[in-house]
Design an enzyme around this catalytic site. Structure first.
Site, mmCIF file in Angstrom:
data_model
loop_
_atom_site.group_PDB
_atom_site.id
_atom_site.type_symbol
_atom_site.label_atom_id
_atom_site.label_comp_id
_atom_site.label_asym_id
_atom_site.label_seq_id
_atom_site.Cartn_x
_atom_site.Cartn_y
_atom_site.Cartn_z
ATOM 1 N N ASP A 185 -10.654 1.949 -4.435
ATOM 2 C CA ASP A 185 -11.073 1.583 -3.083
ATOM 3 C C ASP A 185 -11.956 2.681 -2.492
ATOM 4 O O ASP A 185 -11.907 3.837 -2.929
ATOM 5 C CB ASP A 185 -9.846 1.420 -2.170
ATOM 6 C CG ASP A 185 -8.954 0.282 -2.631
ATOM 7 O OD1 ASP A 185 -9.455 -0.626 -3.309
ATOM 8 O OD2 ASP A 185 -7.751 0.335 -2.308
HETATM 9 N N1 URA Z 1 -4.533 0.483 -5.913
HETATM 10 C C1 URA Z 1 -5.033 0.456 -4.662
HETATM 11 O O1 URA Z 1 -4.410 -0.056 -3.750
HETATM 12 N N2 URA Z 1 -6.234 1.025 -4.453
HETATM 13 C C2 URA Z 1 -6.960 1.643 -5.415
HETATM 14 O O2 URA Z 1 -8.038 2.149 -5.149
HETATM 15 C C3 URA Z 1 -6.413 1.665 -6.707
HETATM 16 C C4 URA Z 1 -5.201 1.079 -6.931
#
Ligand code: URA
Length: 233
Positions: free
Chosen positions: A102
């Site tokens: 993310d």
């Molecule tokens: N899980 C999440 O919630 N975000 C990420 O970036 C990676 C795994």
């Protein structure tokens, strides 16, 4: 592969620029200057020279990035910076991130132009361990550990077994083997926790040790071979 693409991928300029070099007879293919930009060449067996110097071709590139916050795991975006903006020297190669972190997640992200390996690595069948450190909004109660292990329902499916360890009151280490959208955040949210920081510290046997946030390095030959030899389970 087309000659102009070969030259652009090898870092000799944009497609437009390399076409100019071809017109100017600065490029030879097997000692001939009678070449066209759309000519199909064999990058391994043909000898391609620029101003008489042989161009060594590298087909695939593999990088390990320690991703900072604020960058999208995408190849381009109209408004936001993407992780490829952190590798400006390699803009001429069609790189892409292996899976996603993310925008506000930090840590280990592989970047390559090898679609086959990328596809294999993100397949849940490969069972690649992805280890995250999650900082939560409140103290972790380890009674949810079994549920992480047995799986919870996300997107109408049971998640694959995940392991959960408590590192500090509100800091957890989580290992998962798949990569559903916002998976870690949603798994904690399911039990009423909010993830306030998320850092991926490990992808299979790889860590970002030695890399400052925002730095990257090329994988070694041994690391690439090891990734390719990971078996499906
Ligand atoms: N899980 C999440 O919630 N975000 C990420 O970036 C990676 C795994």
């Amino acid at each position: 592969m087309r000659l102009d693409r070969f030259l652009a991928n090898s870092g000799y300029g944009t497609r437009k620029e390399v076409k100019k070099f071809i017109k100017q007879k600065r490029i030879s293919v097997n000692d001939s200057f009678d070449v066209k930009d759309n000519q199909i060449i064999d990058p391994i067996n043909d000898v391609i020279c620029f101003d008489g110097d042989k161009i060594d071709y590298q087909e695939f590139y593999y990088f390990l990035l320690n991703k900072p916050k604020g960058y999208l795991s995408a190849t381009e975006d109209y408004y936001e910076q993407t992780v490829l903006d952190l590798l400006p020297e390699y803009r001429h190669i069609d790189l892409f991130p292996v899976g996603r972190l993310d925008k506000d997640t930090t840590g280990l992200l592989l970047i390559t132009n090898d679609g086959t390996l990328a596809h294999d690595l993100i397949s849940p069948k490969k069972h690649v361990d992805k280890v995250y450190i999650a900082t939560l909004d409140k103290e972790l109660d380890l009674k949810i550990k079994d549920e992480f292990e047995h799986g919870i329902i996300l997107d109408d499916e049971l998640t694959l077994p995940a392991s959960l360890e408590k590192i500090e009151d509100n800091i957890a280490k989580v290992t998962i083997h798949q990569g559903k959208y916002h998976q870690i955040k949603r798994m904690f949210e399911y039990f009423g926790y909010k993830v306030v920081e998320l850092d991926r510290i490990k992808f299979s046997f790889l860590t970002y040790d030695g890399l400052e946030i925002g730095e990257y390095r090329e994988l070694s030959k041994e690391e690439i071979e090891r990734l390719k030899s990971l078996k499906s389970r």
